[in-house]
Design a protein around this motif. Sequence first.
Motif, PDB file in Angstrom:
ATOM      1  N   ASP A 142      69.423  54.343  60.302  1.00 21.49           N
ATOM      2  CA  ASP A 142      68.663  54.692  61.487  1.00 21.49           C
ATOM      3  C   ASP A 142      69.568  55.403  62.497  1.00 21.49           C
ATOM      4  O   ASP A 142      69.206  56.416  63.077  1.00 21.49           O
ATOM      5  CB  ASP A 142      68.076  53.414  62.087  1.00 21.49           C
ATOM      6  CG  ASP A 142      66.960  53.696  63.074  1.00 21.49           C
ATOM      7  OD1 ASP A 142      66.076  54.505  62.742  1.00 21.49           O
ATOM      8  OD2 ASP A 142      66.971  53.109  64.158  1.00 21.49           O
ATOM      9  N   ARG A 143      70.752  54.861  62.687  1.00 22.41           N
ATOM     10  CA  ARG A 143      71.821  55.480  63.482  1.00 22.41           C
ATOM     11  C   ARG A 143      73.059  55.495  62.609  1.00 22.41           C
ATOM     12  O   ARG A 143      73.525  54.448  62.162  1.00 22.41           O
ATOM     13  CB  ARG A 143      72.084  54.679  64.750  1.00 22.41           C
ATOM     14  CG  ARG A 143      70.885  54.568  65.681  1.00 22.41           C
ATOM     15  CD  ARG A 143      71.167  53.620  66.833  1.00 22.41           C
ATOM     16  NE  ARG A 143      70.049  53.534  67.761  1.00 22.41           N
ATOM     17  CZ  ARG A 143      70.006  52.708  68.797  1.00 22.41           C
ATOM     18  NH1 ARG A 143      71.029  51.896  69.033  1.00 22.41           N
ATOM     19  NH2 ARG A 143      68.962  52.692  69.598  1.00 22.41           N
ATOM     20  N   GLY A 144      73.608  56.661  62.385  1.00 21.56           N
ATOM     21  CA  GLY A 144      74.759  56.748  61.500  1.00 21.56           C
ATOM     22  C   GLY A 144      75.969  56.010  62.048  1.00 21.56           C
ATOM     23  O   GLY A 144      76.435  55.028  61.471  1.00 21.56           O
ATOM     24  N   ILE A 145      76.503  56.481  63.180  1.00 17.52           N
ATOM     25  CA  ILE A 145      77.579  55.797  63.902  1.00 17.52           C
ATOM     26  C   ILE A 145      77.101  55.584  65.328  1.00 17.52           C
ATOM     27  O   ILE A 145      76.718  56.531  66.012  1.00 17.52           O
ATOM     28  CB  ILE A 145      78.887  56.614  63.897  1.00 17.52           C
ATOM     29  CG1 ILE A 145      79.377  56.851  62.458  1.00 17.52           C
ATOM     30  CG2 ILE A 145      79.959  55.894  64.706  1.00 17.52           C
ATOM     31  CD1 ILE A 145      80.596  57.752  62.371  1.00 17.52           C
ATOM     32  N   PHE A 146      77.137  54.325  65.781  1.00 20.45           N
ATOM     33  CA  PHE A 146      76.618  53.975  67.101  1.00 20.45           C
ATOM     34  C   PHE A 146      77.717  53.285  67.896  1.00 20.45           C
ATOM     35  O   PHE A 146      78.181  52.205  67.531  1.00 20.45           O
ATOM     36  CB  PHE A 146      75.412  53.052  66.943  1.00 20.45           C
ATOM     37  CG  PHE A 146      74.792  52.580  68.239  1.00 20.45           C
ATOM     38  CD1 PHE A 146      74.729  53.398  69.353  1.00 20.45           C
ATOM     39  CD2 PHE A 146      74.230  51.312  68.317  1.00 20.45           C
ATOM     40  CE1 PHE A 146      74.144  52.969  70.531  1.00 20.45           C
ATOM     41  CE2 PHE A 146      73.637  50.868  69.487  1.00 20.45           C
ATOM     42  CZ  PHE A 146      73.599  51.698  70.603  1.00 20.45           C
ATOM     43  N   LEU A 147      78.145  53.938  68.974  1.00 23.67           N
ATOM     44  CA  LEU A 147      79.108  53.354  69.907  1.00 23.67           C
ATOM     45  C   LEU A 147      78.338  52.922  71.144  1.00 23.67           C
ATOM     46  O   LEU A 147      77.889  53.763  71.932  1.00 23.67           O
ATOM     47  CB  LEU A 147      80.188  54.365  70.279  1.00 23.67           C
ATOM     48  CG  LEU A 147      80.976  55.001  69.140  1.00 23.67           C
ATOM     49  CD1 LEU A 147      82.042  55.924  69.701  1.00 23.67           C
ATOM     50  CD2 LEU A 147      81.589  53.960  68.217  1.00 23.67           C
ATOM     51  N   ASN A 148      78.165  51.622  71.328  1.00 22.39           N
ATOM     52  CA  ASN A 148      77.390  51.076  72.437  1.00 22.39           C
ATOM     53  C   ASN A 148      78.339  50.506  73.486  1.00 22.39           C
ATOM     54  O   ASN A 148      78.894  49.427  73.319  1.00 22.39           O
ATOM     55  CB  ASN A 148      76.433  49.996  71.929  1.00 22.39           C
ATOM     56  CG  ASN A 148      75.562  49.426  73.037  1.00 22.39           C
ATOM     57  OD1 ASN A 148      75.398  50.050  74.084  1.00 22.39           O
ATOM     58  ND2 ASN A 148      75.021  48.249  72.809  1.00 22.39           N
TER      59      ASN A 148
ATOM     60  N   ALA B 265      71.508  62.549  56.553  1.00 23.83           N
ATOM     61  CA  ALA B 265      70.269  61.962  56.039  1.00 23.83           C
ATOM     62  C   ALA B 265      69.885  60.664  56.741  1.00 23.83           C
ATOM     63  O   ALA B 265      69.277  59.786  56.144  1.00 23.83           O
ATOM     64  CB  ALA B 265      70.365  61.750  54.528  1.00 23.83           C
ATOM     65  N   CYS B 266      70.227  60.537  58.032  1.00 23.15           N
ATOM     66  CA  CYS B 266      69.737  59.405  58.821  1.00 23.15           C
ATOM     67  C   CYS B 266      68.319  59.717  59.292  1.00 23.15           C
ATOM     68  O   CYS B 266      68.022  60.851  59.672  1.00 23.15           O
ATOM     69  CB  CYS B 266      70.650  59.154  60.013  1.00 23.15           C
ATOM     70  SG  CYS B 266      72.324  58.657  59.547  1.00 23.15           S
ATOM     71  N   SER B 267      67.444  58.701  59.288  1.00 24.38           N
ATOM     72  CA  SER B 267      66.048  58.926  59.651  1.00 24.38           C
ATOM     73  C   SER B 267      65.566  57.783  60.538  1.00 24.38           C
ATOM     74  O   SER B 267      66.344  56.916  60.926  1.00 24.38           O
ATOM     75  CB  SER B 267      65.185  59.060  58.398  1.00 24.38           C
ATOM     76  OG  SER B 267      65.256  57.888  57.608  1.00 24.38           O
ATOM     77  N   GLY B 268      64.279  57.743  60.851  1.00 25.68           N
ATOM     78  CA  GLY B 268      63.800  56.812  61.865  1.00 25.68           C
ATOM     79  C   GLY B 268      64.160  57.381  63.220  1.00 25.68           C
ATOM     80  O   GLY B 268      63.645  58.420  63.626  1.00 25.68           O
ATOM     81  N   GLU B 269      65.067  56.736  63.924  1.00 28.31           N
ATOM     82  CA  GLU B 269      65.620  57.372  65.123  1.00 28.31           C
ATOM     83  C   GLU B 269      66.377  58.636  64.742  1.00 28.31           C
ATOM     84  O   GLU B 269      66.422  59.595  65.504  1.00 28.31           O
ATOM     85  CB  GLU B 269      66.536  56.410  65.874  1.00 28.31           C
ATOM     86  CG  GLU B 269      65.818  55.357  66.669  1.00 28.31           C
ATOM     87  CD  GLU B 269      66.771  54.600  67.570  1.00 28.31           C
ATOM     88  OE1 GLU B 269      66.996  55.076  68.697  1.00 28.31           O
ATOM     89  OE2 GLU B 269      67.281  53.550  67.136  1.00 28.31           O
ATOM     90  N   GLY B 270      66.986  58.634  63.592  1.00 29.88           N
ATOM     91  CA  GLY B 270      67.629  59.831  63.085  1.00 29.88           C
ATOM     92  C   GLY B 270      68.799  60.305  63.912  1.00 29.88           C
ATOM     93  O   GLY B 270      69.020  61.505  64.086  1.00 29.88           O
ATOM     94  N   LEU B 271      69.592  59.387  64.426  1.00 32.77           N
ATOM     95  CA  LEU B 271      70.746  59.713  65.260  1.00 32.77           C
ATOM     96  C   LEU B 271      71.990  59.739  64.383  1.00 32.77           C
ATOM     97  O   LEU B 271      72.349  58.736  63.765  1.00 32.77           O
ATOM     98  CB  LEU B 271      70.902  58.677  66.371  1.00 32.77           C
ATOM     99  CG  LEU B 271      69.681  58.514  67.285  1.00 32.77           C
ATOM    100  CD1 LEU B 271      69.861  57.305  68.198  1.00 32.77           C
ATOM    101  CD2 LEU B 271      69.453  59.766  68.093  1.00 32.77           C
ATOM    102  N   GLY B 272      72.654  60.863  64.338  1.00 34.39           N
ATOM    103  CA  GLY B 272      73.858  60.955  63.528  1.00 34.39           C
ATOM    104  C   GLY B 272      75.014  60.194  64.140  1.00 34.39           C
ATOM    105  O   GLY B 272      75.456  59.165  63.612  1.00 34.39           O
ATOM    106  N   VAL B 273      75.528  60.676  65.260  1.00 39.11           N
ATOM    107  CA  VAL B 273      76.579  60.001  66.040  1.00 39.11           C
ATOM    108  C   VAL B 273      76.022  59.793  67.439  1.00 39.11           C
ATOM    109  O   VAL B 273      75.667  60.749  68.129  1.00 39.11           O
ATOM    110  CB  VAL B 273      77.871  60.831  66.092  1.00 39.11           C
ATOM    111  CG1 VAL B 273      78.893  60.161  67.004  1.00 39.11           C
ATOM    112  CG2 VAL B 273      78.447  61.033  64.697  1.00 39.11           C
TER     113      VAL B 273
END
Length: 208
Positions: A23-29, A43-51
Motif C-alpha cells: 500500500d505504501r512502499g517506504i513510509f517514514l512517519n 507496483a504499490c497500489s491502494g494508496e499507491g504511495l511509493g516513498v
Amino acid sequence: CGITFNGAGMTGSISSSTIRYADRGIFLNNSSGATLTGNNVYACSGEGLGVYVEAGSNNWVNGNAVFANIGNGAIIVNDAGTMNTVVNNWSYNNTGSGISLNGSNPTHNTVKGNQVAFNSGYGIFLQSASSNTVVSNTVYSNGYSGTIYETNANNNLIVSNVIYSNISGGEQLTAASSNNTLMNETIYGNLTIGFLVSGSKNSQCVNC
C-alpha cells in the motif's frame, strides 16, 4: 506497508532493496535522519504511495527508482516535513505525480537532480509548501504540467530545471502562490502552454 519507520526520532537506513505490491512502499512517519538509497519501489497500489515522508526532517532520499505505482504518487513529502533532501531519483510511470511536496506546509526541503517522466499526474507538484528549493531536475512527458506551484506554494526557489514534452504545459504558478523565484529554467516542446502565471503574486522569473 512495505517498510515503515514509525514515530518521532525513528531513524535508520534502507538501501539496495526491492519493495513492491504494498500500500505504501517506504513510509517514514515523523522520522528524522533516515537514509533511503538505491532502492527499487514499484507496483504499490491502494494508496499507491511509493516513498512517503510524513512530518519528518533531515531524511535523505537518494538514487531510488520509483515506478509503476498505482495511486496517489511516487515520492511525497507531506505535513510539515522539513529539511528533507530528494536527490537523483528516477520517478516514472506512476499514476499520480512524480514528486510532491504538499499537506501542512512542508518547508526547507530540497528536490534536486531527479528524472521525472511518464507520470499520469504532474511531474513535480508543490501545494501549501513554502521555502523549498527545486533545482536541476529533468521533467518530461508527464500527463499534466511538468511543474506546478499552487495554493500557498510561497517563497520557493526554482532553478535550472529542464521541462519539456508535458501534456498540459511546462511550468505553472497558480492559485494564490506568491513570492517564488524562478531562474534559468529551460522550457520547451510542451503540448499546450510553456509557462503560465495565473493568480500568483510577486513572483519573478529570471533568464527563463
